[in-house]
Design a protein around this motif. Structure first.
Motif, mmCIF file in Angstrom:
data_model
loop_
_atom_site.group_PDB
_atom_site.id
_atom_site.type_symbol
_atom_site.label_atom_id
_atom_site.label_comp_id
_atom_site.label_asym_id
_atom_site.label_seq_id
_atom_site.Cartn_x
_atom_site.Cartn_y
_atom_site.Cartn_z
ATOM 1 N N GLU A 1 33.307 48.913 39.667
ATOM 2 C CA GLU A 1 32.748 47.608 39.727
ATOM 3 C C GLU A 1 33.458 46.592 40.479
ATOM 4 O O GLU A 1 34.231 46.973 40.649
ATOM 5 C CB GLU A 1 31.941 47.242 38.262
ATOM 6 N N GLY A 2 32.862 46.146 40.766
ATOM 7 C CA GLY A 2 33.225 44.660 41.136
ATOM 8 C C GLY A 2 33.092 43.801 40.500
ATOM 9 O O GLY A 2 34.385 43.572 39.950
ATOM 10 N N LEU A 3 32.194 42.706 40.591
ATOM 11 C CA LEU A 3 31.984 41.822 39.052
ATOM 12 C C LEU A 3 31.091 41.857 38.902
ATOM 13 O O LEU A 3 29.029 41.343 39.095
ATOM 14 C CB LEU A 3 32.235 40.607 39.505
ATOM 15 N N ALA B 1 30.921 47.168 27.618
ATOM 16 C CA ALA B 1 31.163 47.899 29.108
ATOM 17 C C ALA B 1 32.577 48.259 29.496
ATOM 18 O O ALA B 1 33.598 48.465 27.860
ATOM 19 C CB ALA B 1 31.316 46.409 30.157
ATOM 20 N N THR B 2 33.458 49.234 29.577
ATOM 21 C CA THR B 2 33.793 49.708 30.752
ATOM 22 C C THR B 2 34.808 48.227 31.253
ATOM 23 O O THR B 2 34.886 47.203 31.925
ATOM 24 C CB THR B 2 33.895 50.709 31.317
ATOM 25 N N PRO B 3 36.600 48.332 31.781
ATOM 26 C CA PRO B 3 37.387 47.739 31.334
ATOM 27 C C PRO B 3 37.843 47.942 33.717
ATOM 28 O O PRO B 3 38.594 47.997 33.884
ATOM 29 C CB PRO B 3 38.160 47.901 30.985
ATOM 30 N N VAL B 4 36.948 47.602 34.002
ATOM 31 C CA VAL B 4 36.745 48.450 35.687
ATOM 32 C C VAL B 4 36.546 46.792 36.439
ATOM 33 O O VAL B 4 35.509 45.921 35.920
ATOM 34 C CB VAL B 4 35.743 49.458 35.683
ATOM 35 N N GLY B 5 37.518 47.414 37.825
ATOM 36 C CA GLY B 5 36.622 45.850 38.540
ATOM 37 C C GLY B 5 36.959 44.784 37.640
ATOM 38 O O GLY B 5 37.630 44.350 37.206
ATOM 39 N N GLY B 6 36.312 43.689 38.139
ATOM 40 C CA GLY B 6 36.680 42.696 37.352
ATOM 41 C C GLY B 6 35.619 42.303 35.555
ATOM 42 O O GLY B 6 35.873 40.852 35.529
ATOM 43 N N ILE B 7 35.074 43.272 35.755
ATOM 44 C CA ILE B 7 34.360 42.783 33.991
ATOM 45 C C ILE B 7 35.395 42.674 33.032
ATOM 46 O O ILE B 7 35.212 41.395 32.060
ATOM 47 C CB ILE B 7 34.088 44.658 33.532
#
Length: 383
Positions: free
Chosen positions: A284-286, A302-308
């Motif tokens: 992801e991005g945000l 959610a998953t801790p990817v991108g700006g999450i």
């Protein structure tokens, strides 16, 4: 030169996507300022119709291939013909490269807006070319780069982008009062006492809809009732992935609890009837949908990817689970589905956070400040 700034926004395509909605918010704010706006989309789609309804002229230069330098020449010609003051590109790798080259040829400032870290080619020769173009255009052809999160910024700098050009501007969303529309519950035959889990995003493996279905089956075996709304279209596989998900729901025995709603224009109403947003993405991005859900008072898993992780604060505005970990997803969903008070507490904290830090107004103000820094107004008012 036109008395008002004229901005060209190259976008990824003509579909209604999170990145395009972010761009739309900026376009609407620019129009409200009295500025002139043009958009280039390499393809037609509903988003182009939305733009034209607002009086925006849409061009269709091909920006899908970075090797197609003729498109950069054509875009430069368009920039000169239309007396464009600034190019603000919201396209991924190829579109950003072409936009940067076009701006350089036409002698106008260029801003590249990075909504996520682009996946480079697995072909070593092509990847070397992509790295070279990213390095060169970020230093020689663009005036600023906007990343939607600190994670995206750091990842791009690691890939060789010029660290001196970066600004971080988090995506923003409209903040409205939560609106209840019971007609949708009736339409879908959802009982009032059954919790609703929603997933919103294009249908593709990277968004993790298949993981949500697996988790839903596990929850059903544990006796946890819920209805699942899957919102979004299969734009990448022309329906093949949607068929895969429907077959999976059938095989798992949860098809009566899952509604595949396709594209919907009533996202605020769908969020209002939901209790929980789940987004088990691989990359992801945000995601704008997370901000929309939080603004509607929903907790997020959610998953801790991108700006999450910059938005979903674990144990405060939602829960973070490891990528691809179905059991962790089940545990997180069970925790929130069985605890309405915790859902409300996290939802309220998320809503306050969005109002304070992730509004459309804040995003637009920060972007327009960057416009000033790259010399938009100076260039626009010079005859």
């Amino acid at each position: 030169m036109s008395a008002n700034p004229k901005i060209l926004y190259p976008i990824i395509d003509g579909q209604v996507t999170g990145g395009n909605i972010v761009c739309l918010h900026l376009i609407e704010a620019a129009l409200n300022q009295g500025w002139d706006v043009l958009v280039n989309s390499p393809s037609e789609g509903r988003f182009c119709d939305i733009l034209r309804e607002k009086g925006v002229t849409v061009y269709h230069l091909d920006t899908t291939r970075s090797f197609n330098w003729l498109s950069a020449v054509k875009m430069a010609q368009l920039i000169k013909k239309e007396e464009v003051s600034l190019v603000h590109a919201h396209a991924p790798f190829a579109g950003s490269i072409i936009s940067a080259l076009a701006g350089k040829l036409a002698g106008v400032p260029v801003i590249i807006h990075a909504h996520l870290q682009d996946a480079l080619s697995s072909n070593s020769l092509i990847r070397s070319y992509q790295n070279m173009m990213n390095y060169w255009t970020s230093r020689k052809c663009c005036n600023a780069m906007i990343a939607v999160s600190y994670q995206v910024k750091d990842a791009l700098i690691t890939e060789g982008f010029d660290s001196r050009k970066f600004y971080v501007v988090h995506n923003g969303t409209l903040v409205n009062n939560r609106e209840i529309d019971s007609n949708i519950r009736n339409e879908l035959n959802i009982p009032e006492d059954i919790p609703v889990v929603i997933h919103i995003g294009r249908l593709c493996k990277s968004k993790g809809q298949h993981l949500l279905l697996q988790a839903a089956a596990n929850l059903q075996q544990l006796g946890q009732e819920a209805v699942y709304l899957i919102v979004g279209k299969d734009l990448e596989q022309n329906g093949a992935y949607l068929d895969y998900l429907k077959d999976m729901a059938q095989e798992l025995g949860i098809n009566n609890s899952v509604h595949f709603l396709g594209h919907r224009s009533d996202i605020p109403q769908l969020l209002a009837l939901s209790d929980l947003l789940v987004l088990p993405s691989y990359t992801e991005g945000l995601p704008l949908v997370i901000l929309e859900a939080m603004a509607a008072g929903l907790p997020v898993i959610a998953t801790p990817v991108g700006g999450i992780p910059e938005v979903v604060i674990h144990q405060e505005t939602g829960l973070l689970v490891p990528v691809g970990d179905v059991q962790a997803l089940v545990n997180a969903m069970l925790k929130l589905l069985q605890n309405p008070d915790l859902r409300n507490e996290m939802g309220n904290k998320g809503s306050e956070m969005v109002r304070k830090d992730f509004s459309v107004e804040k995003m637009c103000d920060e972007v327009f400040d960057i416009y000033e820094k790259v010399g938009l107004f100076c260039n626009s008012y010079t005859n």
